[in-house]
Design an enzyme around this catalytic site. Structure first.
Site, short mmCIF file in Angstrom:
data_model
loop_
_atom_site.label_atom_id
_atom_site.label_comp_id
_atom_site.label_asym_id
_atom_site.label_seq_id
_atom_site.Cartn_x
_atom_site.Cartn_y
_atom_site.Cartn_z
N ARG A 89 0.87 -1.20 0.00
CA ARG A 89 0.00 0.00 0.00
C ARG A 89 0.89 1.23 0.00
O ARG A 89 1.59 1.50 0.98
CB ARG A 89 -0.88 0.00 1.24
CG ARG A 89 -1.85 1.18 1.36
CD ARG A 89 -2.60 1.12 2.68
NE ARG A 89 -3.26 -0.16 2.88
CZ ARG A 89 -3.74 -0.59 4.06
NH1 ARG A 89 -3.61 0.17 5.15
NH2 ARG A 89 -4.33 -1.77 4.16
N HIS A 134 1.71 -1.98 5.68
CA HIS A 134 1.53 -2.37 4.28
C HIS A 134 2.49 -1.63 3.36
O HIS A 134 2.88 -2.16 2.31
CB HIS A 134 0.10 -2.06 3.84
CG HIS A 134 -0.92 -3.05 4.28
ND1 HIS A 134 -1.22 -4.21 3.58
CD2 HIS A 134 -1.74 -3.07 5.37
CE1 HIS A 134 -2.17 -4.88 4.20
NE2 HIS A 134 -2.51 -4.22 5.30
N ASP A 141 -3.49 -8.54 3.42
CA ASP A 141 -4.80 -8.83 4.00
C ASP A 141 -5.40 -9.98 3.22
O ASP A 141 -5.58 -9.87 1.99
CB ASP A 141 -5.71 -7.61 3.93
CG ASP A 141 -5.23 -6.45 4.79
OD1 ASP A 141 -4.37 -6.67 5.66
OD2 ASP A 141 -5.73 -5.33 4.57
N GLU A 199 -7.16 -7.46 13.82
CA GLU A 199 -7.68 -7.79 12.49
C GLU A 199 -7.34 -9.24 12.14
O GLU A 199 -6.16 -9.58 12.02
CB GLU A 199 -7.07 -6.86 11.44
CG GLU A 199 -7.40 -5.39 11.64
CD GLU A 199 -6.67 -4.46 10.69
OE1 GLU A 199 -6.99 -3.25 10.71
OE2 GLU A 199 -5.79 -4.92 9.93
N HIS A 202 -5.05 -9.66 8.70
CA HIS A 202 -3.81 -8.90 8.52
C HIS A 202 -2.59 -9.71 8.97
O HIS A 202 -2.52 -10.16 10.11
CB HIS A 202 -3.92 -7.61 9.35
CG HIS A 202 -2.72 -6.72 9.31
ND1 HIS A 202 -2.74 -5.49 8.69
CD2 HIS A 202 -1.48 -6.85 9.85
CE1 HIS A 202 -1.56 -4.91 8.85
NE2 HIS A 202 -0.78 -5.72 9.55
#
Length: 220
Positions: A89, A134, A141, A199, A202
């Site tokens: 990301r 990320h 994910d 999460e 993740h």
């Protein structure tokens, strides 16, 4: 001040270092892996296509891609596989999240992604931050899918759902959902990843190669 300047230096260096990082498209390493890069679409908590996603690709560092392949092959023996929602990301995407979080009246996808969290508290509760693992290129994910049908296994909540329901340890879901989360966590751990307490989807490579670099170039 020194810490802040150090972080900025890494951000500046990241642009020139991305080509040397040799990030790879996960589909070139794992042909039967599913991808659904939501930040390339409007189906995400922001409700718009996210800055920096010029293609719906899952890019990872070479070691993270190899570890993901290991997890996928282990699951394939049981007719299961991985589906990826996000991988590398770029920092510009994280910056997009931060800008959006400050516009409190923009809540178009609140009902699906954060129904019980006031948007004004997204920073305070840690759902939005100025940096993301990320951006270092070794975090992804994922969820589980049935290879025969292509359908996702029931994990008890959707991806990117801002709630305690998404915590891997959350007990208020049924036994099948808990078992699916445990299976995903165990397979990813065996492949060399560590999870996140908030999460279930993740995972970060334990021995990530760029653990202090936050890359800035887009996904393309």
């Amino acid at each position: 001040m020194k810490k802040s300047m150090y972080g900025l230096a890494w951000l500046v260096l990241a642009t020139s270092e991305l080509s040397a990082a040799e990030f790879v498209d996960i589909t070139s390493k794992v042909p039967n892996i599913q991808t659904e890069i939501r930040y390339f679409t409007t189906d995400n908590f922001v409700g718009t296509k996210i800055d920096g996603y010029l293609a719906p690709k899952c890019l990872l560092s070479e070691p993270a891609a190899q570890a993901t392949a290991k997890a996928q092959f282990a699951l394939n023996e049981f007719g299961l596989g991985l589906k990826v929602f996000d991988c590398y990301r770029p920092q510009m995407a994280v910056d997009h999240f931060v800008r959006w979080a400050k516009v409190l009246n923009d809540t178009k996808n609140k009902a699906e992604y954060y129904p019980d969290v006031p948007k004004s508290e997204l920073f305070e509760r840690g759902y939005i931050a100025a940096r993301s693992g990320h951006s270092r290129g070794s975090t992804l994910d994922v969820t589980l899918v049935d290879l025969a049908t292509g359908k996702e296994l029931d994990m008890g909540s959707g991806w990117d759902y801002f709630s305690k329901v998404s915590w891997p340890s959350y007990q208020g879901i049924n036994a099948t959902q808990r078992a699916n989360r445990m299976l995903l966590a165990n397979v990813m751990k065996s492949a060399g990843f560590k999870g996140l307490t908030e999460e279930w989807w993740h995972f970060t490579l334990i021995d990530e190669p760029y653990n202090e670099v936050y890359f800035t170039l887009p996904v393309e």
